[in-house]
Design an enzyme around this catalytic site. Structure first.
Site, mmCIF file in Angstrom:
data_model
loop_
_atom_site.group_PDB
_atom_site.id
_atom_site.type_symbol
_atom_site.label_atom_id
_atom_site.label_comp_id
_atom_site.label_asym_id
_atom_site.label_seq_id
_atom_site.Cartn_x
_atom_site.Cartn_y
_atom_site.Cartn_z
ATOM 1 N N CYS A 194 -0.227 -25.757 19.717
ATOM 2 C CA CYS A 194 -0.933 -25.200 20.874
ATOM 3 C C CYS A 194 -0.521 -23.740 21.119
ATOM 4 O O CYS A 194 -0.915 -22.861 20.372
ATOM 5 C CB CYS A 194 -0.702 -26.079 22.107
ATOM 6 S SG CYS A 194 -1.940 -25.830 23.408
ATOM 7 N N HIS A 251 -2.197 -31.521 20.492
ATOM 8 C CA HIS A 251 -0.829 -32.031 20.651
ATOM 9 C C HIS A 251 -0.649 -33.333 19.874
ATOM 10 O O HIS A 251 -1.083 -34.391 20.329
ATOM 11 C CB HIS A 251 -0.520 -32.270 22.134
ATOM 12 C CG HIS A 251 -0.350 -31.012 22.922
ATOM 13 N ND1 HIS A 251 0.860 -30.371 23.045
ATOM 14 C CD2 HIS A 251 -1.258 -30.263 23.596
ATOM 15 C CE1 HIS A 251 0.693 -29.278 23.778
ATOM 16 N NE2 HIS A 251 -0.571 -29.192 24.123
ATOM 17 N N GLU A 297 2.014 -34.951 19.431
ATOM 18 C CA GLU A 297 3.122 -35.749 19.951
ATOM 19 C C GLU A 297 2.704 -36.775 21.001
ATOM 20 O O GLU A 297 3.453 -37.708 21.301
ATOM 21 C CB GLU A 297 4.219 -34.836 20.528
ATOM 22 C CG GLU A 297 3.837 -34.061 21.786
ATOM 23 C CD GLU A 297 3.142 -32.729 21.509
ATOM 24 O OE1 GLU A 297 3.141 -31.871 22.405
ATOM 25 O OE2 GLU A 297 2.597 -32.559 20.398
ATOM 26 N N SER A 326 29.558 -48.306 34.650
ATOM 27 C CA SER A 326 28.657 -48.605 35.771
ATOM 28 C C SER A 326 27.969 -49.948 35.614
ATOM 29 O O SER A 326 27.329 -50.434 36.540
ATOM 30 C CB SER A 326 27.588 -47.512 35.868
ATOM 31 O OG SER A 326 26.710 -47.591 34.765
ATOM 32 N N VAL A 361 23.327 -49.164 30.765
ATOM 33 C CA VAL A 361 23.218 -49.027 29.309
ATOM 34 C C VAL A 361 24.041 -47.847 28.782
ATOM 35 O O VAL A 361 24.816 -47.986 27.824
ATOM 36 C CB VAL A 361 21.739 -48.863 28.887
ATOM 37 C CG1 VAL A 361 21.630 -48.614 27.387
ATOM 38 C CG2 VAL A 361 20.928 -50.096 29.278
#
Length: 508
Positions: free
Chosen positions: A79, A166, A168, A220, A223
């Site tokens: 782009c 784009h 992606e 915590s 993950v």
């Protein structure tokens, strides 16, 4: 030497997506601002120029000297990147005569390595206000749509390409194929960036970096901190000291459940129940930001108190992930503060600890894959994100022990219901909110005046945007009935059907 694709960020909202797609193809990449690029070293095998909210025709448009890159290594402009190369090469760019935003289809595809296995008719995603009207000498069109003649170009005698769409985003149906062509057929990468490779390399680097030093890590239950802990455990074993603080605002039974899970993983963990300290400090505080800051302050006090009991600790480990790093060095600078970060970050200077961040090159989905490659529990890796301040920001208004207990019971019914009905893994994040209002109800022959709770469940990939989940009506009816019948003090349940933006995932 890790082969790397350099992504130069010109400020596009999609830049992180480019990186995630490249990583999905088992290729390591890094994002750097166009105005603060790294030195071009041997490990950089190719470069991608991102899109941008700017127009190349603006006076203050981002400028970058391509002399070290163009013609010397594989280069793909997306782009803005494509328009910038065309304009600076002697071509012409002009404002589009029609709105070029959204879905389009390739009407012509040339025989070019970049478009191998990308068919005519392939859907692509456009998002631009300008168009390339004239290409420089030596540039040739290799793809077009009905409205955009230069949807893709190649530079003769170079490994340089530009595309106006784009690849992606998911709307570009063959975008992954195009990126794969660029990476494997143009750049010629080996594709060795896998979770197992990351684990081996990271553990080796941590051993070299930390030696026999002691490291402290605040767990915590989430993950990121858990995967960081396992990597460090593999590298330094008992020299890793983990501290899991109960702030009194965790989910029902979470403190004991998570501690048991960590001990089963072989980690050296100390559980600290600091409920009283947090509750005393929060008494009477209603304003959301004040609650967050109070919780952050007390956490640091408790963590520091525990960390100083460990003799000769040299390092503080954190579960920082790549989006946090990108955010801090982005083209636009750090984002405006909407609210304090969900996770308590940073410790006082007087701790004088060096920081180690094993996950700082990974996206969230990569963290989960790395955890899975180390045989970590699917339940732990699949956990929904949970805010650092815990239930404090799901109790609107001041915090009391009674309110926390009510919300813990409500939340347990909701989350366990999602798990029992096979819905938990289809939701990115779910939780319950205790509202600061009472409503009239009837139970038996008596009128009640009790609490209202809201249920929230969203779909998302990274938390930046989110849509509310269309949970089955039968499920919501069942959960509502259970909450009202089993949780004393609640007589009304509502479901939040707001998306982000404009509504944030959390209510505070």
């Amino acid at each position: 030497m890790q082969e790397t694709i350099l992504i130069l960020d010109f400020g596009s909202q999609y830049t992180q997506l480019i990186a995630r797609r490249v990583r999905e193809l088992n290729v390591y990449c890094e994002i750097h601002p166009f105005n603060n690029p790294p030195a071009i070293t041997e490990d950089i095998k190719g470069v991608i120029l991102s899109g941008s909210p700017f127009s190349t025709l603006q006076e203050d448009a981002p400028q970058f000297d391509l002399a070290e890159i163009k013609g010397k290594m594989p280069l793909l402009g997306v782009c803005y990147g494509a328009q910038y190369m065309a304009l600076t090469g002697g071509g012409e760019v002009a404002p589009s005569t029609i709105r070029e935003y959204g879905r389009a289809n390739l009407s012509e595809v040339g025989e070019n390595v970049l478009f191998e296995n990308v068919p005519v008719g392939s859907q692509v995603w456009m998002s631009h206000g300008d168009t390339i009207t004239s290409l420089p000498e030596g540039f040739e069109v290799i793809a077009s749509t009905e409205d955009v003649r230069v949807a893709g170009y190649a530079v003769q005698g170079e490994q340089t390409f530009g595309i106006q769409f784009h690849p992606e985003v998911y709307h570009s149906t063959d975008g992954k194929q195009l990126l794969e062509n660029f990476l494997y057929k143009v750049v010629g990468v080996s594709g060795d960036w896998t979770p197992a490779h990351f684990v081996d390399e990271t553990v080796a680097n941590l051993k070299g970096q930390l030696g026999n030093d002691k490291v402290v890590l605040g767990l915590s239950g989430g993950v990121d901190s858990s995967v960081a802990a396992m990597l460090l455990h593999r590298a330094i074993g008992e020299n890793l000291y983990c501290i899991f603080v109960n702030n009194g605002l965790l989910r029902k039974n979470e403190f004991t459940d998570v501690l048991e899970q960590y001990e089963g993983m072989g980690l050296n963990v100390k559980g600290v129940d600091a409920t009283d300290q947090f509750m005393d400090a929060l008494a009477g505080i209603e304003e959301p930001e004040a609650k967050r800051k109070t919780i952050g302050r007390v956490f640091i006090e408790v963590f520091d108190q525990e960390a100083t009991l460990i003799e000769d600790v040299k390092w503080l480990a954190q579960g920082t992930i790549y989006p946090d790093i990108i955010e801090s060095v982005s083209v636009k600078g750090p984002s405006a503060t909407i609210k304090s970060h969900h996770n308590v970050g940073g410790l006082p200077d007087f701790m004088k600890l060096k920081v180690v961040e094993p996950l700082k090159t990974l996206f969230k989905d990569e963290v989960r894959r790395v955890g899975a490659s180390m045989d970590m529990s699917a339940d732990l890796l699949g956990r929904h994100p949970f805010p650092g301040p815990g239930l404090a920001i799901r109790i609107l208004g001041d915090i009391t022990r009674e309110k926390v207990q009510i919300l813990q019971e409500v939340d347990a019914i909701f989350i366990n219901g999602l798990k029992n009905e096979g819905l938990y893994d289809k939701v990115w994040q779910a939780g319950s909110i205790l509202l600061p209002v009472n409503s009239v109800g009837v139970m038996g022959d008596e009128r009640t005046y009790e609490k209202v709770v809201a249920l929230r469940a969203v779909e998302s990939t990274d938390g930046m945007t989110a849509d509310w989940v269309h949970l089955p009506y039968d499920f919501l009816a069942k959960v509502s009935n259970q909450i009202i019948n089993k949780v004393k003090g609640v007589n009304r349940v509502v479901y939040d059907i707001s998306s982000k933006p404009p509504a944030t995932i959390e209510w505070e």
